[in-house]
Structures are given as structure tokens and as C-alpha cells.
Write a protein that holds these residues in place. Sequence first.
Motif, short mmCIF file in Angstrom:
data_model
loop_
_atom_site.label_atom_id
_atom_site.label_comp_id
_atom_site.label_asym_id
_atom_site.label_seq_id
_atom_site.Cartn_x
_atom_site.Cartn_y
_atom_site.Cartn_z
N GLU A 184 0.83 -1.20 0.00
CA GLU A 184 0.00 0.00 0.00
C GLU A 184 0.86 1.25 0.00
O GLU A 184 1.66 1.47 0.91
CB GLU A 184 -0.92 0.01 1.22
N ALA A 185 0.74 2.06 -1.03
CA ALA A 185 1.49 3.31 -1.13
C ALA A 185 0.86 4.37 -0.25
O ALA A 185 -0.37 4.48 -0.14
CB ALA A 185 1.53 3.79 -2.58
N VAL A 186 1.72 5.16 0.41
CA VAL A 186 1.28 6.27 1.25
C VAL A 186 2.22 7.45 1.00
O VAL A 186 3.22 7.33 0.30
CB VAL A 186 1.29 5.88 2.75
N ALA A 187 1.90 8.58 1.62
CA ALA A 187 2.71 9.77 1.40
C ALA A 187 4.15 9.59 1.86
O ALA A 187 5.08 10.14 1.26
CB ALA A 187 2.08 10.96 2.12
N ASP A 188 4.36 8.79 2.91
CA ASP A 188 5.70 8.61 3.46
C ASP A 188 6.51 7.54 2.74
O ASP A 188 7.68 7.35 3.04
CB ASP A 188 5.61 8.24 4.95
N GLY A 189 5.88 6.78 1.85
CA GLY A 189 6.56 5.68 1.17
C GLY A 189 5.56 4.60 0.82
O GLY A 189 4.59 4.84 0.10
N SER A 226 -3.42 4.76 9.98
CA SER A 226 -3.97 5.64 8.95
C SER A 226 -4.10 4.98 7.59
O SER A 226 -4.68 5.57 6.68
CB SER A 226 -3.09 6.90 8.83
N THR A 227 -3.55 3.78 7.43
CA THR A 227 -3.62 3.11 6.14
C THR A 227 -5.00 2.48 5.94
O THR A 227 -5.73 2.20 6.90
CB THR A 227 -2.55 2.02 6.03
N LEU A 228 -5.33 2.24 4.69
CA LEU A 228 -6.63 1.67 4.36
C LEU A 228 -6.68 0.16 4.49
O LEU A 228 -7.72 -0.41 4.83
CB LEU A 228 -7.02 2.07 2.93
N PHE A 229 -5.55 -0.51 4.21
CA PHE A 229 -5.58 -1.96 4.12
C PHE A 229 -4.60 -2.65 5.06
O PHE A 229 -4.92 -3.68 5.64
CB PHE A 229 -5.31 -2.39 2.67
N VAL A 230 -3.39 -2.09 5.20
CA VAL A 230 -2.41 -2.74 6.06
C VAL A 230 -2.81 -2.60 7.53
O VAL A 230 -2.73 -3.58 8.30
CB VAL A 230 -1.00 -2.17 5.82
N GLY A 231 -3.25 -1.42 7.94
CA GLY A 231 -3.65 -1.21 9.33
C GLY A 231 -4.72 -2.16 9.81
O GLY A 231 -4.57 -2.79 10.86
#
Length: 341
Positions: A184-189, A226-231
Motif C-alpha cells: 500500500e502506497a502512502v505519502a511517506d513511502g 492511517s492506512t486503508l488496508f495494512v492497518g
Amino acid sequence: MKPDRVVVLGCGPAGAAAAITLASHGISPVVIDPRPSVEWEPGEGLPSAANALLRRLGVWPSFQASGHLRSSGFLSCWGSDEPFFRPAMLDPRGASWQLDRPAFNAVLRDAAGTLLTRQVHGVRRDGPRWTVDHLEADFLIDATGRSSALARMLGVPRRVDSRLVGMVALLPDPSPAEAASIVEAVADGWWYASRVPGDRLVVALFTDAAAARSISVDRWNYLLKSTLFVGPRAVLSTPPKIKTVVAGSSALSRCAGPGWLAVGDAACAHDPLSSRGLHDALSGGIAAAEAVALGDLSAIDAYASRVAAEYRAYLDDLAWFYRQENRFTESEFWKARSGQV
């Protein structure tokens, strides 16, 4: 001329693959590794393309009996909020694996032959022969990972092309039957999650080394939630123990010279997004050993040229891929990873 004695420094997957292959060519290698075992390493997945390599090395039955888990597929969210699932059953090469890494390393180490567990304090070359501490050899293979210890002793510089690190935690798995890995891509990486044997879950945030220095355990927890799938895949009952590991791209300025060559991460290390680490360690160890067994300088030169060319192509592909992070649909993500875009 075919060498009589080869010393392999390091017995991770690349070094073990090299040693096993040398033995198949009638060369009995001596493997020196300071580590008696590997308790845990991040990067617990093995792609299906490696299955043929394990068969070639003759360790496939032992591998299958070691308790590794089959992956059901890969869930990704790369550049959009809509996930895409690629089922593993569609891969004609067979199963991808979620590894018990100590067991995986043990299978390879057991098949690698004579293994000396000790530190190497120095190497010296006298004419065509090497002395490794008090052990003589005709040829040396550097399989010491990103440290490239032998190459460093020989004064060969290593170029760092990215400073990606992984902030990795090994957690209890709340849903051990869930067999998909997640990117999962996020703003931090980007985040990665995958189960491993023993009802455990590997969860990692991959980000720039400079950014990682400001991410505390509490901040890591916040970013995970804050992640959609990993969290939602992970459940944190207590603050996790986070291990920060180097995960960027780097390579030796040359991966071979008179009487020596480097394999696996010692030659060049890849971003984990490429899913190349363990596969390339095995394939590179085999290719290097076959070049050494030929006893022909041109074979060593060809091996080094091929490694350098593949690494340059990999850097071009990786740079292009990261630039596309914000525009890919999820189907395009997996097409890009398989070279279809």
C-alpha cells in the motif's frame, strides 16, 4: 583452469546456492560464515519464479517439508484508493511462499557443504593463490550481503543509489488464515504486510532513511492505523519492537576481479518493491558458480558484465515505476511489475 579450492564468504541464499552449484561441478567449496544461524530477517516472501531454482539446487523436497506457507495472492493499493487483487493461482510457475526464514536458510546451509562458523580477519593474494586467514584458495566468492566484506577488503567501492529503509515489526497475526500479502502506497513511502509461519505477521513501512529518523514507535503506529488496508490487517495490543533495515539500491563498482567475484546483495542490492532479492540471490549464486567452474576468465568477465547491465536496467525500471506512483490504476501496477506496461 578450473579451480581446485574455492572459498565462499557468507552462507545466505546466494552463498549457499553458489556452494551447492560448485559441488555439482566437482568442486568442494569451503564456506565461511560468522553467523551460526539466522533468527529472523525481513523480506519473508519467495516468488514463484524461485521454485525452479530450488529444484535445480536439489533442495525442493527439503524446502517443501520446512513449513512454509503458500500465498493466496497480492493485494495492492498503489496510487489510488481502489485495491486490486492478483490471485496466486493464476501464476503458471506455481505457488509463491511466505517463508519461515530461519528454516529456509537452514535448508540451504545444510546443503552447502563444509561450513566454518567464524569471522574472517583478512585476505592476501600471493600470485594466483589466496590466503584467507590461514586457509589457502584458488578463488574467492563474496556472498557477505550488503556489507560486501571481501570487496571492501580489496578496496572496491560501493555506490549507493537510494537510501530506502524498512521499519519492520514482527507481530502476532490476528488472522493467520488470511494468505494474501499487501502493498500500500502512502505519502511517506509504502507499507507491506504478509503472514509468516507461527501465526506471525510481518509489517513494514519503507521510507527514506532521513524521514525514518523522525518516525518514533508512536508515529509508526499512527501511520499504520492511517492506512486503508495494512492497518486493518494488523492488530497492535502492545507497542511493537521495530527493526530498521537498509533496503535501498546499491552496487559494487565492479563485482569481479582476478580470482574473485561477488554474488547476491554483495554484488548489487535491490529495492524490495522489485521482489527480486531472494530470487536473484539464488539465480546469481548459481550463475556465478557456473562461471567459476568453467575456469575461464572470459566467463567471469561475462558474469560481471551481465550483473552490471541488469542492475542498470533495474535502476531505470525502478525510477520509472516510482514516478508512476500517483497515476497507476491497480491493474496497471501489476502489469508494470510483470513488464507488461
